[in-house]
Design a protein around this motif. Structure first.
Motif, PDB file in Angstrom:
ATOM      1  N   ALA A  85     -16.344  20.754 -12.877  1.00 14.31           N
ATOM      2  CA  ALA A  85     -14.937  21.054 -12.581  1.00 14.31           C
ATOM      3  C   ALA A  85     -14.199  19.787 -12.159  1.00 14.31           C
ATOM      4  CB  ALA A  85     -14.847  22.120 -11.489  1.00 14.31           C
ATOM      5  N   GLU A  86     -14.844  18.968 -11.353  1.00 13.87           N
ATOM      6  CA  GLU A  86     -14.223  17.709 -10.925  1.00 13.87           C
ATOM      7  C   GLU A  86     -13.938  16.809 -12.122  1.00 13.87           C
ATOM      8  OE1 GLU A  86     -17.111  16.296  -8.135  1.00 13.87           O
ATOM      9  OE2 GLU A  86     -16.404  17.625  -6.538  1.00 13.87           O
ATOM     10  N   GLU A  87     -14.887  16.726 -13.031  1.00 13.55           N
ATOM     11  CA  GLU A  87     -14.680  15.900 -14.226  1.00 13.55           C
ATOM     12  C   GLU A  87     -13.561  16.466 -15.093  1.00 13.55           C
ATOM     13  OE1 GLU A  87     -15.809  12.975 -14.683  1.00 13.55           O
ATOM     14  OE2 GLU A  87     -17.286  12.974 -13.088  1.00 13.55           O
ATOM     15  N   ALA A  88     -13.491  17.788 -15.199  1.00 11.62           N
ATOM     16  CA  ALA A  88     -12.425  18.415 -15.984  1.00 11.62           C
ATOM     17  C   ALA A  88     -11.060  18.133 -15.352  1.00 11.62           C
ATOM     18  CB  ALA A  88     -12.665  19.921 -16.102  1.00 11.62           C
ATOM     19  N   ILE A  89     -11.007  18.138 -14.039  1.00  8.03           N
ATOM     20  CA  ILE A  89      -9.757  17.816 -13.339  1.00  8.03           C
ATOM     21  C   ILE A  89      -9.358  16.376 -13.635  1.00  8.03           C
ATOM     22  CG2 ILE A  89      -8.807  17.395 -11.021  1.00  8.03           C
ATOM     23  CD1 ILE A  89     -10.370  20.029 -10.228  1.00  8.03           C
ATOM     24  N   GLN A  90     -10.327  15.478 -13.638  1.00 10.87           N
ATOM     25  CA  GLN A  90     -10.016  14.087 -13.978  1.00 10.87           C
ATOM     26  C   GLN A  90      -9.506  13.983 -15.413  1.00 10.87           C
ATOM     27  OE1 GLN A  90     -13.723  12.084 -12.838  1.00 10.87           O
ATOM     28  NE2 GLN A  90     -12.536  10.988 -11.305  1.00 10.87           N
ATOM     29  N   CYS A  91     -10.110  14.720 -16.325  1.00 13.33           N
ATOM     30  CA  CYS A  91      -9.645  14.712 -17.719  1.00 13.33           C
ATOM     31  C   CYS A  91      -8.184  15.159 -17.793  1.00 13.33           C
ATOM     32  CB  CYS A  91     -10.510  15.625 -18.587  1.00 13.33           C
ATOM     33  SG  CYS A  91     -12.168  15.002 -18.924  1.00 13.33           S
ATOM     34  N   ALA A  92      -7.860  16.216 -17.086  1.00 13.08           N
ATOM     35  CA  ALA A  92      -6.487  16.725 -17.103  1.00 13.08           C
ATOM     36  C   ALA A  92      -5.519  15.715 -16.496  1.00 13.08           C
ATOM     37  CB  ALA A  92      -6.408  18.058 -16.363  1.00 13.08           C
ATOM     38  N   ALA A  93      -5.931  15.046 -15.433  1.00 11.67           N
ATOM     39  CA  ALA A  93      -5.070  14.042 -14.799  1.00 11.67           C
ATOM     40  C   ALA A  93      -4.861  12.846 -15.723  1.00 11.67           C
ATOM     41  CB  ALA A  93      -5.669  13.600 -13.467  1.00 11.67           C
ATOM     42  N   VAL A  94      -5.911  12.437 -16.413  1.00 12.73           N
ATOM     43  CA  VAL A  94      -5.794  11.342 -17.382  1.00 12.73           C
ATOM     44  C   VAL A  94      -4.851  11.752 -18.511  1.00 12.73           C
ATOM     45  CG1 VAL A  94      -7.093  10.079 -19.155  1.00 12.73           C
ATOM     46  CG2 VAL A  94      -7.972  10.211 -16.816  1.00 12.73           C
ATOM     47  N   CYS A  95      -4.945  12.992 -18.947  1.00 11.85           N
ATOM     48  CA  CYS A  95      -4.021  13.485 -19.981  1.00 11.85           C
ATOM     49  C   CYS A  95      -2.576  13.421 -19.495  1.00 11.85           C
ATOM     50  CB  CYS A  95      -4.378  14.913 -20.381  1.00 11.85           C
ATOM     51  SG  CYS A  95      -5.834  15.040 -21.430  1.00 11.85           S
ATOM     52  N   GLU A  96      -2.361  13.749 -18.237  1.00 15.03           N
ATOM     53  CA  GLU A  96      -0.999  13.675 -17.681  1.00 15.03           C
ATOM     54  C   GLU A  96      -0.479  12.243 -17.739  1.00 15.03           C
ATOM     55  OE1 GLU A  96       2.583  14.883 -16.212  1.00 15.03           O
ATOM     56  OE2 GLU A  96       0.932  16.176 -16.860  1.00 15.03           O
ATOM     57  N   ARG A  97      -1.315  11.301 -17.351  1.00 15.14           N
ATOM     58  CA  ARG A  97      -0.903   9.889 -17.415  1.00 15.14           C
ATOM     59  C   ARG A  97      -0.670   9.469 -18.868  1.00 15.14           C
ATOM     60  NH1 ARG A  97      -4.203   4.498 -16.038  1.00 15.14           N
ATOM     61  NH2 ARG A  97      -2.439   3.115 -15.699  1.00 15.14           N
ATOM     62  N   PHE A  98      -1.501   9.957 -19.767  1.00 19.77           N
ATOM     63  CA  PHE A  98      -1.346   9.654 -21.191  1.00 19.77           C
ATOM     64  C   PHE A  98      -0.024  10.233 -21.706  1.00 19.77           C
ATOM     65  CE2 PHE A  98      -4.355   9.158 -25.112  1.00 19.77           C
ATOM     66  CZ  PHE A  98      -3.415   8.375 -25.747  1.00 19.77           C
ATOM     67  N   LEU A  99       0.295  11.452 -21.301  1.00 21.94           N
ATOM     68  CA  LEU A  99       1.577  12.052 -21.699  1.00 21.94           C
ATOM     69  C   LEU A  99       2.750  11.220 -21.190  1.00 21.94           C
ATOM     70  CD1 LEU A  99       0.772  15.820 -21.121  1.00 21.94           C
ATOM     71  CD2 LEU A  99       1.294  14.729 -23.326  1.00 21.94           C
ATOM     72  N   ASN A 100       2.640  10.726 -19.969  1.00 24.75           N
ATOM     73  CA  ASN A 100       3.693   9.862 -19.427  1.00 24.75           C
ATOM     74  C   ASN A 100       3.815   8.578 -20.246  1.00 24.75           C
ATOM     75  OD1 ASN A 100       4.157  11.744 -17.439  1.00 24.75           O
ATOM     76  ND2 ASN A 100       2.994  10.656 -15.883  1.00 24.75           N
ATOM     77  N   THR A 101       2.685   8.050 -20.670  1.00 22.77           N
ATOM     78  CA  THR A 101       2.685   6.852 -21.511  1.00 22.77           C
ATOM     79  C   THR A 101       3.412   7.122 -22.822  1.00 22.77           C
ATOM     80  OG1 THR A 101       0.581   6.129 -20.555  1.00 22.77           O
ATOM     81  CG2 THR A 101       1.201   5.163 -22.677  1.00 22.77           C
ATOM     82  N   LEU A 102       3.093   8.246 -23.435  1.00 27.53           N
ATOM     83  CA  LEU A 102       3.730   8.590 -24.708  1.00 27.53           C
ATOM     84  C   LEU A 102       5.229   8.811 -24.535  1.00 27.53           C
ATOM     85  CD1 LEU A 102       1.013  10.975 -26.172  1.00 27.53           C
ATOM     86  CD2 LEU A 102       1.440   8.581 -26.783  1.00 27.53           C
ATOM     87  N   SER A 103       5.621   9.405 -23.422  1.00 21.86           N
ATOM     88  CA  SER A 103       7.052   9.611 -23.151  1.00 21.86           C
ATOM     89  C   SER A 103       7.777   8.280 -23.026  1.00 21.86           C
ATOM     90  CB  SER A 103       7.241  10.423 -21.870  1.00 21.86           C
ATOM     91  OG  SER A 103       6.763  11.729 -22.045  1.00 21.86           O
ATOM     92  N   LYS A 104       7.160   7.333 -22.329  1.00 23.44           N
ATOM     93  CA  LYS A 104       7.769   6.003 -22.173  1.00 23.44           C
ATOM     94  C   LYS A 104       7.873   5.299 -23.520  1.00 23.44           C
ATOM     95  CE  LYS A 104       8.358   5.729 -17.710  1.00 23.44           C
ATOM     96  NZ  LYS A 104       9.665   5.684 -17.106  1.00 23.44           N
ATOM     97  N   GLU A 105       6.846   5.444 -24.352  1.00 25.74           N
ATOM     98  CA  GLU A 105       6.879   4.806 -25.673  1.00 25.74           C
ATOM     99  C   GLU A 105       7.966   5.425 -26.543  1.00 25.74           C
ATOM    100  OE1 GLU A 105       3.003   4.711 -27.452  1.00 25.74           O
ATOM    101  OE2 GLU A 105       2.214   3.388 -25.902  1.00 25.74           O
ATOM    102  N   ASN A 106       8.159   6.732 -26.430  1.00 22.68           N
ATOM    103  CA  ASN A 106       9.209   7.390 -27.212  1.00 22.68           C
ATOM    104  C   ASN A 106      10.597   6.962 -26.753  1.00 22.68           C
ATOM    105  OD1 ASN A 106       7.481   8.751 -28.925  1.00 22.68           O
ATOM    106  ND2 ASN A 106       7.387  10.567 -27.635  1.00 22.68           N
ATOM    107  N   GLU A 107      10.734   6.660 -25.462  1.00 24.88           N
ATOM    108  CA  GLU A 107      12.025   6.190 -24.949  1.00 24.88           C
ATOM    109  C   GLU A 107      12.385   4.824 -25.529  1.00 24.88           C
ATOM    110  OE1 GLU A 107      11.881   6.166 -20.689  1.00 24.88           O
ATOM    111  OE2 GLU A 107      11.594   8.332 -20.571  1.00 24.88           O
ATOM    112  N   LYS A 108      11.364   4.017 -25.808  1.00 31.98           N
ATOM    113  CA  LYS A 108      11.592   2.675 -26.353  1.00 31.98           C
ATOM    114  C   LYS A 108      12.097   2.728 -27.790  1.00 31.98           C
ATOM    115  CE  LYS A 108       7.925   0.511 -23.632  1.00 31.98           C
ATOM    116  NZ  LYS A 108       6.618  -0.158 -23.715  1.00 31.98           N
ATOM    117  N   LYS A 109      11.758   3.789 -28.498  1.00 31.99           N
ATOM    118  CA  LYS A 109      12.091   3.875 -29.929  1.00 31.99           C
ATOM    119  C   LYS A 109      13.513   4.318 -30.161  1.00 31.99           C
ATOM    120  CE  LYS A 109       7.359   4.667 -31.252  1.00 31.99           C
ATOM    121  NZ  LYS A 109       6.394   5.533 -31.843  1.00 31.99           N
TER     122      LYS A 109
END
Length: 109
Positions: A85-109
């Motif tokens: 469960a702890e590892e799954a929570i980390q996966c979800a948190a990493v996905c959140e950071r990844f989503l933020n990364t993608l949002s920032k990249e889309n803002e640049k375009k």
């Protein structure tokens, strides 16, 4: 099915883990490649945790087949499940950071 309060607890855990990641490493990844690599590493760790849980489950079954009650193995399985469960929570948190990364990249375009 998991209880609503448990779902909220998991969502809160993801939120706090994401905050911890942001505090340590920043709000976004340097690239999609980095985000993918970090997520892959976390998924591999979750997979290892699942393998451990499966091993403990097999150990339990082996004891059950010989009519032995082994609380230690059940406890170890519980701890393995918590680790998963702890590892799954980390996966979800990493996905959140990844989503933020993608949002920032889309803002640049």
């Amino acid at each position: 099915m998991i209880d609503k309060k448990a779902i909220e607890a998991v969502e809160n855990a993801v939120f706090y883990e994401h905050q911890n990641i942001v505090k340590k490493y920043g709000a976004i990844y340097h690239s999609e490649h980095e985000g993918y690599a970090v997520l892959l590493e976390e998924v591999e760790e979750a997979d290892d945790a699942l393998d451990l849980l499966k091993t403990k489950l097999q150990d339990m079954w082996n004891y059950i087949k010989i009519n032995m009650n082994d609380r230690t193995t059940v406890y170890q399985a519980q701890q393995a499940a918590i680790g998963l469960a702890e590892e799954a929570i980390q996966c979800a948190a990493v996905c959140e950071r990844f989503l933020n990364t993608l949002s920032k990249e889309n803002e640049k375009k």
